[in-house]
Motif scaffolding. Structure first.
Motif, PDB file in Angstrom:
ATOM      1  N   MET A 283       1.103  -1.229  -0.185  1.00 34.15           N
ATOM      2  CA  MET A 283      -0.123  -0.043   0.386  1.00 34.15           C
ATOM      3  C   MET A 283       1.331   1.117  -0.100  1.00 34.15           C
TER       4      MET A 283
ATOM      5  N   LEU B  74       2.309   1.440  -3.128  1.00 32.96           N
ATOM      6  CA  LEU B  74       0.648   2.110  -4.578  1.00 32.96           C
ATOM      7  C   LEU B  74       0.621   3.812  -3.441  1.00 32.96           C
ATOM      8  N   TRP B  75       0.291   3.791  -2.785  1.00 30.09           N
ATOM      9  CA  TRP B  75      -0.010   5.631  -2.256  1.00 30.09           C
ATOM     10  C   TRP B  75       0.802   6.534  -3.096  1.00 30.09           C
TER      11      TRP B  75
ATOM     12  N   GLU C 220      -7.768  -5.531  -2.727  1.00 34.93           N
ATOM     13  CA  GLU C 220      -8.917  -5.020  -3.620  1.00 34.93           C
ATOM     14  C   GLU C 220      -9.886  -5.535  -2.877  1.00 34.93           C
TER      15      GLU C 220
ATOM     16  N   PHE D  85      -8.913  -1.055   0.227  1.00 35.76           N
ATOM     17  CA  PHE D  85      -7.932  -0.645  -0.298  1.00 35.76           C
ATOM     18  C   PHE D  85      -7.674  -0.283  -1.635  1.00 35.76           C
ATOM     19  N   VAL D  86      -7.594  -0.938  -2.276  1.00 37.12           N
ATOM     20  CA  VAL D  86      -6.929  -0.786  -4.428  1.00 37.12           C
ATOM     21  C   VAL D  86      -8.288  -1.055  -5.114  1.00 37.12           C
TER      22      VAL D  86
ATOM     23  N   TYR E  53      -3.611  -0.679 -11.054  1.00 37.68           N
ATOM     24  CA  TYR E  53      -4.561  -0.927  -9.529  1.00 37.68           C
ATOM     25  C   TYR E  53      -3.907   0.630  -9.343  1.00 37.68           C
TER      26      TYR E  53
ATOM     27  N   PRO F 247      -5.249   3.087  -5.481  1.00 34.88           N
ATOM     28  CA  PRO F 247      -5.770   3.007  -3.853  1.00 34.88           C
ATOM     29  C   PRO F 247      -6.119   3.915  -4.212  1.00 34.88           C
ATOM     30  N   THR F 248      -7.850   3.302  -3.264  1.00 37.39           N
ATOM     31  CA  THR F 248      -9.259   3.949  -2.844  1.00 37.39           C
ATOM     32  C   THR F 248      -9.723   3.990  -1.469  1.00 37.39           C
TER      33      THR F 248
ATOM     34  N   SER G 117      -7.493   7.277   0.922  1.00 38.45           N
ATOM     35  CA  SER G 117      -6.177   7.306   1.143  1.00 38.45           C
ATOM     36  C   SER G 117      -5.034   7.407   1.929  1.00 38.45           C
ATOM     37  N   LYS G 118      -3.752   7.984   2.101  1.00 39.50           N
ATOM     38  CA  LYS G 118      -3.123   7.447   2.987  1.00 39.50           C
ATOM     39  C   LYS G 118      -3.435   8.112   4.182  1.00 39.50           C
TER      40      LYS G 118
ATOM     41  N   TYR H 146      -5.937   6.576   5.791  1.00 36.40           N
ATOM     42  CA  TYR H 146      -5.641   5.411   6.454  1.00 36.40           C
ATOM     43  C   TYR H 146      -4.666   5.572   8.087  1.00 36.40           C
TER      44      TYR H 146
END
Length: 124
Positions: free
Chosen positions: A12, A15-16, A48, A52-53, A64, A66-67, A69-70, A73
């Protein structure tokens, strides 16, 4: 939302940072020794399923993103941490930082300024 596992969190974080990417892009950013493609792909699909994704399909290939945000989270994990270790008390967190972390005078001043700004403008 649920906490990320120790194996999910690095994926993650990548990906962020990337904002979007393919499995190979994630693998490139992982430290050596790099895990197998299928392992990373499985972890991303699990992320996913957890919400989260998301992905955009290009035939059999998936990009992919992120769905969650950092920042969202971070808020979630900090609230959990504060509840588990400080009985949900911001005062206890600040007290711990002041007593245990040996803050510099500059850091104390910055914290005071943040508190003053928040109390003088609660909507900010």
């Amino acid at each position: 939302m649920e906490p990320l596992t120790k194996t999910e969190e690095p994926i993650m974080q990548i990906l962020w940072d990337l904002k979007k990417g393919f499995v190979k892009d994630v693998i490139e950013r992982l430290p050596d020794p790099k895990p197998p493609y299928n392992t990373v792909s499985s972890l991303i699909r699990l992320l996913e399923k957890k919400g989260f994704v998301g992905h955009k399909a290009y035939g059999k290939t998936h990009e992919y993103f992120p769905t969650i945000s950092k920042a969202a989270y971070r808020r979630f994990t900090f609230r959990q941490f504060m509840t588990q270790y400080f009985q949900g008390s911001p005062r206890d967190v600040v007290s711990f930082l002041v007593e245990e972390e040996a803050l510099t005078p500059e850091e104390v001043q910055e914290i005071r300024q943040l508190i003053d700004q928040k109390t003088s403008n609660p909507d900010a």
